[in-house]
Write a protein that holds these residues in place. Structure first.
Motif, PDB file in Angstrom:
ATOM      1  N   GLU A 257      -9.175  10.221   2.539  1.00 24.26           N
ATOM      2  CA  GLU A 257      -7.763  10.421   2.205  1.00 24.26           C
ATOM      3  C   GLU A 257      -7.295   9.525   1.064  1.00 24.26           C
ATOM      4  O   GLU A 257      -6.483   9.928   0.246  1.00 24.26           O
ATOM      5  CB  GLU A 257      -6.881  10.140   3.437  1.00 24.26           C
ATOM      6  N   LEU A 258      -7.805   8.316   1.036  1.00 23.56           N
ATOM      7  CA  LEU A 258      -7.249   7.352   0.082  1.00 23.56           C
ATOM      8  C   LEU A 258      -8.140   7.131  -1.142  1.00 23.56           C
ATOM      9  O   LEU A 258      -7.768   6.434  -2.071  1.00 23.56           O
ATOM     10  CB  LEU A 258      -7.004   6.005   0.777  1.00 23.56           C
ATOM     11  N   GLY A 259      -9.325   7.722  -1.109  1.00 26.19           N
ATOM     12  CA  GLY A 259     -10.171   7.651  -2.291  1.00 26.19           C
ATOM     13  C   GLY A 259     -10.968   6.380  -2.435  1.00 26.19           C
ATOM     14  O   GLY A 259     -10.889   5.695  -3.457  1.00 26.19           O
ATOM     15  N   PHE A 260     -11.706   6.008  -1.425  1.00 30.85           N
ATOM     16  CA  PHE A 260     -12.698   4.942  -1.588  1.00 30.85           C
ATOM     17  C   PHE A 260     -13.925   5.311  -0.757  1.00 30.85           C
ATOM     18  O   PHE A 260     -13.858   6.177   0.118  1.00 30.85           O
ATOM     19  CB  PHE A 260     -12.136   3.565  -1.198  1.00 30.85           C
ATOM     20  N   PHE A 261     -15.029   4.668  -1.076  1.00 29.59           N
ATOM     21  CA  PHE A 261     -16.250   4.964  -0.344  1.00 29.59           C
ATOM     22  C   PHE A 261     -16.400   4.036   0.853  1.00 29.59           C
ATOM     23  O   PHE A 261     -16.054   2.859   0.760  1.00 29.59           O
ATOM     24  CB  PHE A 261     -17.478   4.780  -1.238  1.00 29.59           C
TER      25      PHE A 261
ATOM     26  N   LEU B 164      -5.682  -5.688   4.828  1.00 34.45           N
ATOM     27  CA  LEU B 164      -6.093  -6.551   3.712  1.00 34.45           C
ATOM     28  C   LEU B 164      -7.238  -5.894   2.924  1.00 34.45           C
ATOM     29  O   LEU B 164      -7.297  -5.993   1.698  1.00 34.45           O
ATOM     30  CB  LEU B 164      -6.526  -7.924   4.245  1.00 34.45           C
ATOM     31  N   MET B 165      -8.100  -5.228   3.629  1.00 31.01           N
ATOM     32  CA  MET B 165      -9.214  -4.557   2.943  1.00 31.01           C
ATOM     33  C   MET B 165      -8.693  -3.413   2.076  1.00 31.01           C
ATOM     34  O   MET B 165      -9.139  -3.230   0.944  1.00 31.01           O
ATOM     35  CB  MET B 165     -10.225  -4.034   3.960  1.00 31.01           C
ATOM     36  N   LEU B 166      -7.751  -2.674   2.624  1.00 31.83           N
ATOM     37  CA  LEU B 166      -7.191  -1.559   1.845  1.00 31.83           C
ATOM     38  C   LEU B 166      -6.467  -2.078   0.612  1.00 31.83           C
ATOM     39  O   LEU B 166      -6.537  -1.484  -0.468  1.00 31.83           O
ATOM     40  CB  LEU B 166      -6.242  -0.728   2.713  1.00 31.83           C
TER      41      LEU B 166
ATOM     42  N   LEU C  77       0.848  -1.197   0.000  1.00 34.87           N
ATOM     43  CA  LEU C  77       0.000   0.000   0.000  1.00 34.87           C
ATOM     44  C   LEU C  77       0.882   1.246   0.000  1.00 34.87           C
ATOM     45  O   LEU C  77       2.034   1.197   0.431  1.00 34.87           O
ATOM     46  CB  LEU C  77      -0.876   0.013   1.260  1.00 34.87           C
ATOM     47  N   PRO C  78       0.321   2.353  -0.462  1.00 33.61           N
ATOM     48  CA  PRO C  78       1.100   3.590  -0.428  1.00 33.61           C
ATOM     49  C   PRO C  78       1.546   3.917   0.993  1.00 33.61           C
ATOM     50  O   PRO C  78       0.837   3.585   1.957  1.00 33.61           O
ATOM     51  CB  PRO C  78       0.105   4.649  -0.924  1.00 33.61           C
ATOM     52  N   SER C  79       2.688   4.582   1.087  1.00 36.40           N
ATOM     53  CA  SER C  79       3.207   4.882   2.434  1.00 36.40           C
ATOM     54  C   SER C  79       2.248   5.796   3.194  1.00 36.40           C
ATOM     55  O   SER C  79       2.282   5.883   4.427  1.00 36.40           O
ATOM     56  CB  SER C  79       4.581   5.520   2.352  1.00 36.40           C
ATOM     57  N   LYS C  80       1.372   6.445   2.437  1.00 33.12           N
ATOM     58  CA  LYS C  80       0.390   7.326   3.084  1.00 33.12           C
ATOM     59  C   LYS C  80      -0.478   6.543   4.084  1.00 33.12           C
ATOM     60  O   LYS C  80      -0.899   7.073   5.106  1.00 33.12           O
ATOM     61  CB  LYS C  80      -0.510   7.919   2.002  1.00 33.12           C
TER      62      LYS C  80
ATOM     63  N   LEU D  19      -1.256   7.466   7.866  1.00 32.15           N
ATOM     64  CA  LEU D  19      -2.613   7.650   8.395  1.00 32.15           C
ATOM     65  C   LEU D  19      -2.815   6.843   9.665  1.00 32.15           C
ATOM     66  O   LEU D  19      -3.494   7.280  10.596  1.00 32.15           O
ATOM     67  CB  LEU D  19      -3.651   7.235   7.344  1.00 32.15           C
ATOM     68  N   TYR D  20      -2.222   5.651   9.711  1.00 29.59           N
ATOM     69  CA  TYR D  20      -2.347   4.851  10.939  1.00 29.59           C
ATOM     70  C   TYR D  20      -1.657   5.531  12.117  1.00 29.59           C
ATOM     71  O   TYR D  20      -2.128   5.486  13.240  1.00 29.59           O
ATOM     72  CB  TYR D  20      -1.819   3.425  10.734  1.00 29.59           C
ATOM     73  N   VAL D  21      -0.537   6.173  11.817  1.00 27.94           N
ATOM     74  CA  VAL D  21       0.135   6.899  12.900  1.00 27.94           C
ATOM     75  C   VAL D  21      -0.750   8.075  13.316  1.00 27.94           C
ATOM     76  O   VAL D  21      -1.037   8.277  14.496  1.00 27.94           O
ATOM     77  CB  VAL D  21       1.521   7.410  12.423  1.00 27.94           C
ATOM     78  N   GLN D  22      -1.231   8.780  12.291  1.00 29.73           N
ATOM     79  CA  GLN D  22      -1.993  10.009  12.566  1.00 29.73           C
ATOM     80  C   GLN D  22      -3.338   9.717  13.248  1.00 29.73           C
ATOM     81  O   GLN D  22      -3.682  10.350  14.238  1.00 29.73           O
ATOM     82  CB  GLN D  22      -2.229  10.706  11.223  1.00 29.73           C
ATOM     83  N   PHE D  23      -4.076   8.793  12.707  1.00 29.59           N
ATOM     84  CA  PHE D  23      -5.436   8.572  13.223  1.00 29.59           C
ATOM     85  C   PHE D  23      -5.502   7.601  14.395  1.00 29.59           C
ATOM     86  O   PHE D  23      -6.378   7.677  15.225  1.00 29.59           O
ATOM     87  CB  PHE D  23      -6.358   8.056  12.113  1.00 29.59           C
TER      88      PHE D  23
END
Ligand SMILES: Nc1ncnc2c1ncn2[C@@H]1O[C@H](COP(=O)(O)OP(=O)(O)OP(=O)(O)O)[C@@H](O)[C@H]1O
Ligand SMILES: [Mg+2]
Length: 1008
Positions: free
Chosen positions: A350-354, A315-317, A262-265, A269-273
């Motif tokens: 942030e990552l562009g999914f619904f 896995l979902m991401l 997955l993108p490093s973003k 996000l896991y760190v941030q959120f």
């Protein structure tokens, strides 16, 4: 498939867990009605469009669709189509037709929507980029239109159909579709940017009008035969897919991979959120398993608080972002679904999914087809089943790349287990490409489940925070110790100097146990019954010193004030007495709003002790330093090991506590049973598919045949062989073969008039089709135990429907299952010999009727002497059942008259609040009380909320934490985004040339 039901909206309580950082999942617990109970059938689980929550239920402006913008566009579109059809014969008249009334309305309507709040508040950067034509901040479909306008000086109206904007592939697809900076910008109006904004708005308005016009004109003028038109659309789709694939490949070269592909973003996000910096070792091992890489089905099992969710989320991401397919996550309770929605909405933005909610009365069946972004459906067990049914029915099950089931052991629990089993069996049978992942902390016979799901298994005993288990007998505390002979070792004597009164009042030394922990740490006391929760809370407070009153006094005072304000001036007298000490009871008798406020206070530490029932244990984090089990019983039943594990698992949650301990209080008489409880393995999970016949096997067969998954005996037997029941049949029902069981139930359903045998030459080809009543029951998700009665009652109703008030209609939609549990406090019941079921149902109709008139749960609760939580569940159940009856009637000619009536009634039951609050309550976590506050603070619509600045919200709305404010804003953004996208979809659908549009060749041949 869905109409009214999917439009219903309800809210459930939202609770938040104490977490160090914002954006994390909330602590919520709202039980699906009758979880695990077979009696509360209808409200508990309606596999299709119905409600499945016992919590409150409100809002959805979808259901006002008749007056909505979409409806206008729809009308306008139809009008345009007619105009175009008329104008087709005269060259150029297609455009004229669009200038007629219909076209103007449509374009005007759209312009109005377009200029609404989000556009106005878009950031300078975004506006500027819109001006430049980079279109970063608009949904892709809009970008499509704008792109075409800007690229073509003459506008799209002059383009030939094949040059028009359908070809999404020719466009830069924006990644960031939502105005992320809108919040900041909202607070800093700027002349220059508003100038730009006006320009961009005009462009948008113009372009949409143009697009409407051009699409219609193009369609009308199109000389292309149908066949090539379809081909053209297919090509468009294909090139769209290729462009998406390319993009994925391109991004993969530089950024797809740093964090588990997955993108490093994502890592950021896991760190941030969530404050998660590094994965646990087991999480890493599990994610890098060969079987996971090969997308094999997987079951993983770890102790409570082991961090299972993170693995599932990654896995979902991967599925959503890398493989670009939709994902379904099934969770056991409405409240947990909402917790996940809140937690993952910010990831989606942030990552562009619904992130789409399928719980309570939320969810569209079938789901909206998204063009670019993928969807993460988060569903309860019942809604997940309905979703899968609808995907199978529309041939879209292959779009589901991954299904994640949390608390997989629930497959062995009553009718909900049967529904979960059906769902998974249907996926296994109809889609070879959908991966299934199940997780649980309390699985024993994992081999059976592995065989059923054709899955690999991963297991570990990791728990980041050590949990020490203690038992208390008299005043001695023993530590659970597997190595010791009787499973326990003496630990200490409880230090308690009790007065005689205290000894009498608190023989279990609860006061001594809790005061070792509170008020600085939190503590949960599980009690066997609701009444016991209330008594224990009061008893403890009686003996707490006055010092406790001072601890976070202001917050507790505010909490009482807040409880009062959300409940129209009412506060439960017990809570009023206990809250000042930091103590509250927590069970299903509370309303959703009360639960939410209490949980928030518990999460922040203002409340430090909950006395609660076992329902608080499953899945959600209401973390505690110490968990006390008041007795080894749930109601009158002795504890199961899995229940025990779930309850004590609330102690010592990672990231919140550094240690955790549980104390089970037992009497001498229970010693033997408890010593077995702490040492024996977890209970096995057994299939309930056949045992739960009306909710299980009968419903399954009806849907297999109704959905044409399997329609003949052989296929149905084959299907049954692939269920968990098929795997365990030799243990569960030795005396009969699978085929015998299948034949028996098919015969039963045929005799009941729900199925009909097809006429076939050879008996071995025996096949079935569904009858009208069968389809009505299946579509209405009516519990088959009641479908005959419902038919009879509705038929009888036709003989003399009283429409002078709503009472007769309410009676017809009062859930049968709830009526069977009702004990009316009603003299007539004792005096007269009347049918108990009818009287009970009528009694409940009166309750509902009063509720609709007064819209005040508290006063109705008082009037009828029923707990307020129960009144709320009744309302939810009735709204749900009303929608089921509506779907039932839609399938049966003779009940046409009910259709219109029930649409209205369903709405009334669903929105038993003031209409202006409904849009706000659509946002996850906003219940009636909060909606009122927000409304009064000027946030009157979803758009207001989506554009709100959390910092401003905190300042203007009382008792709103930063974390809650952020979650409300991100949920609102996600919802608004989804709505905008849905509108785009609908506009496109409206403008698309029908595939059966008569070709030029065809019409000229006909004429000849
Ligand atoms: N790698 C990690 N580092 C730090 N904290 C983590 C990590 N993984 C998970 N957590 C935190 O641990 C807590 C418990 O995780 P989670 O809810 O996934 O547990 P679980 O295994 O699902 O437990 P249960 O069976 O009780 O549902 C959460 O607060 C989560 O944010
Ligand atoms: Mg979990």
């Amino acid at each position: 498939m869905d109409e009214g039901g999917s439009r219903l909206r309800r809210r459930v309580s939202v609770r938040k867990r104490a977490r160090p950082s914002p954006g994390e999942p909330r602590q919520e617990r709202a039980e699906e009605p009758g979880a695990g109970s077979r009696r509360r059938r209808t409200a508990e689980a309606q596999p299709l469009q119905s409600n499945d929550s016992d919590e409150d239920m409100f809002g959805d402006y979808d259901s006002f669709a008749e007056n909505s913008f979409l409806a206008h566009v729809d009308d306008a579109g139809r009008q345009c189509m007619q105009d175009c059809e008329r104008g087709k014969h005269a060259a150029g008249l297609g455009t004229e037709g669009l200038r007629g009334e219909g076209g103007a309305t449509a374009a005007g309507g759209f312009a109005e929507w377009e200029t609404d709040e989000p556009v106005r508040s878009r950031s300078r950067r975004e506006d500027a980029s819109a001006q430049r034509g980079t279109l970063e901040d608009v949904p892709s479909s809009q970008a499509l239109y704008f792109g075409n306008v800007e690229n073509s000086p003459a506008g799209v109206g002059n383009q030939r159909p094949e040059e028009r904007g359908w070809e999404a592939s020719s466009l830069d697809t924006p990644n960031e579709e939502f105005p992320r900076n809108s919040v900041e910008q909202h607070q800093q109006p700027d002349d220059a940017s508003s100038e730009v904004r006006r320009g961009s708005e005009e462009n948008r308005r113009k372009s949409l009008k143009e697009h409407l016009k051009s699409a219609m004109t193009g369609n009308a003028r199109a000389q292309t035969p149908v066949f090539s038109r379809t081909k053209q659309l297919k090509e468009t789709l294909l090139s769209e897919e290729i462009s998406v694939a390319k993009k994925t490949m391109e991004s993969s070269s530089d950024d797809l991979g740093p964090f588990y592909s997955l993108p490093s973003k994502v890592r950021d996000l896991y760190v941030q959120f969530k404050g998660i910096e590094k994965l646990y070792e087991w999480q890493h091992t599990c994610l890098t398993l060969n079987s996971v890489q090969e997308r094999k089905n997987l079951i993983y099992s770890l102790p409570t608080s082991g961090g299972k969710t993170l693995v599932a989320e990654i896995l979902m991401l991967q599925e959503l972002l890398c493989r670009r397919r939709d994902v379904l996550m099934i969770l056991p309770y409405v409240a947990i679904v909402q917790e996940k929605i809140s937690g993952l909405s910010s990831f989606g933005i942030e990552l562009g999914f619904f992130v789409e909610e399928y719980a309570g009365s939320k969810g569209k069946f079938p789901p909206i087809k998204r063009r670019e972004k993928k969807s993460l459906y988060i569903a309860t067990i019942e809604k997940g089943h309905s979703l899968v049914n609808s995907l199978i029915e529309t041939g879209r099950i292959g779009s589901l790349g991954l299904v994640v089931v949390d608390e997989l052991h629930m497959i062995g629990e009553g009718s909900r287990g049967a529904i979960l089993e059906m769902t998974l069996a249907k996926i296994l049978y109809t889609s070879k490409t959908t991966q299934i992942i199940g997780m649980s902390a309390t699985l024993n016979n994992v081999e059976d489940l592995q065989e059923f799901l054709q899955a690999e298994c991963y297991t570990s005993q990791f728990r980041p925070v050590e949990l020490k288990e203690y038992l208390k007998i008299n005043d001695a505390i023993y530590e659970v110790d597997n190595k010791a002979e009787n499973g326990m070792t003496f630990s200490r004597l409880l230090n308690c100097q009790y007065s005689d009164t205290l000894k009498k009042m608190d023989p279990d030394h609860l006061v001594a146990l809790v005061t070792e922990v509170i008020p600085n740490y939190s503590c949960l006391v599980f009690c066997p019954t609701k009444k016991n929760c209330e008594n224990v809370a009061e008893m403890i407070c009686k003996f707490l010193s006055k010092e406790y009153l001072k601890h976070r006094e202001k917050e507790k005072h505010e909490l009482i004030k807040n409880l009062k304000s959300i409940s129209g001036g009412n506060v439960c007298p017990i809570l009023k007495r206990t809250i000042p000490f930091g103590v509250a009871y927590h069970h299903s008798g509370l309303t959703s709003d009360e639960k939410r406020l209490l949980e928030e206070a518990y999460s922040t530490g203002a409340l430090c002790l909950f006395t609660c029932t076992s329902t608080l244990a499953a899945g959600v984090n209401l973390p505690a330093r110490r968990v006390i089990l008041r007795a080894p019983y749930v109601a009158k039943e002795f504890l199961k090991r899995s229940q025990y594990k779930q309850m004590i698992g609330r102690a010592g949650r990672a990231g919140i506590d550094s240690v955790g301990e549980s104390v089970l209080i037992l009497q001498e008489k229970d010693k033997q049973q408890v010593s077995e409880l702490i040492s024996r393995p977890l209970e096995n999970c057994y299939s309930h598919l056949v045992q739960e016949f009306t909710k299980g096997i009968q419903t399954l067969f009806l849907s297999l045949i109704g959905l044409k998954i399997a329609t003949n005996l052989d296929d149905i037997c084959h299907f049954m062989g692939g269920t968990l029941f098929g795997v365990q049949q030799k243990i569960l029902l030795k005396e009969k073969s699978l085929r015998e069981i299948t034949v028996e139930w098919l015969r039963y359903l045929t005799e009941k008039g729900l199925l009909q045998k097809d006429v076939v030459d050879k008996p071995k080809d025996e096949s079935f089709h569904i009858t009208k009543l069968g389809r009505a029951s299946f579509k209405g998700t009516i519990d088959l135990a009641y479908c005959d009665i419902l038919y009879r009652d509705l038929k009888k109703g036709l003989e003399g429907l009283v429409l002078e008030s709503l009472l007769h209609l309410i009676y017809l939609t009062t859930p049968y299952d709830m009526a069977s549990q009702c004990v009316p406090d009603w003299m007539i019941y004792f005096r007269q010999k009347v049918d108990k079921d009818i009287v009970n149902r009528l009694y409940l109709s009166f309750v509902l009727y009063t509720l609709l008139k007064e819209t005040n749960i508290w006063s109705v609760s008082e009037k009828f002497n029923m707990p307020r939580g129960y009144i709320q569940s009744l309302l939810a159940g009735a709204a749900s059942f009303s929608s089921c009856v509506l779907h039932f009637c839609e399938e049966l000619e003779e009940f046409w008259v009910y259709r219109a009536l029930l649409v209205e009634l369903t709405k009334k039951l669903t929105y038993c609040v003031k209409a202006e609050l409904i849009p706000l309550m659509e946002v996850t976590g906003v219940l009636e009380g909060r909606a009122k506050q927000l409304y009064n603070a000027g946030y009157k619509s979803l758009i207001h909320l989506a554009n709100a600045n959390p910092e401003v919200l905190i300042r203007t709305v009382d008792h709103l934490s930063r974390r809650q404010a952020k979650q409300i804003v991100s949920s609102a953004k996600m919802l608004l985004h989804e709505k905008a996208e849905a509108l785009q979809e609908e506009v496109e659908e409206l403008l698309r040339l029908p595939s059966d549009f008569p070709s030029v060749e065809a019409s000229s041949t006909e004429k000849a």
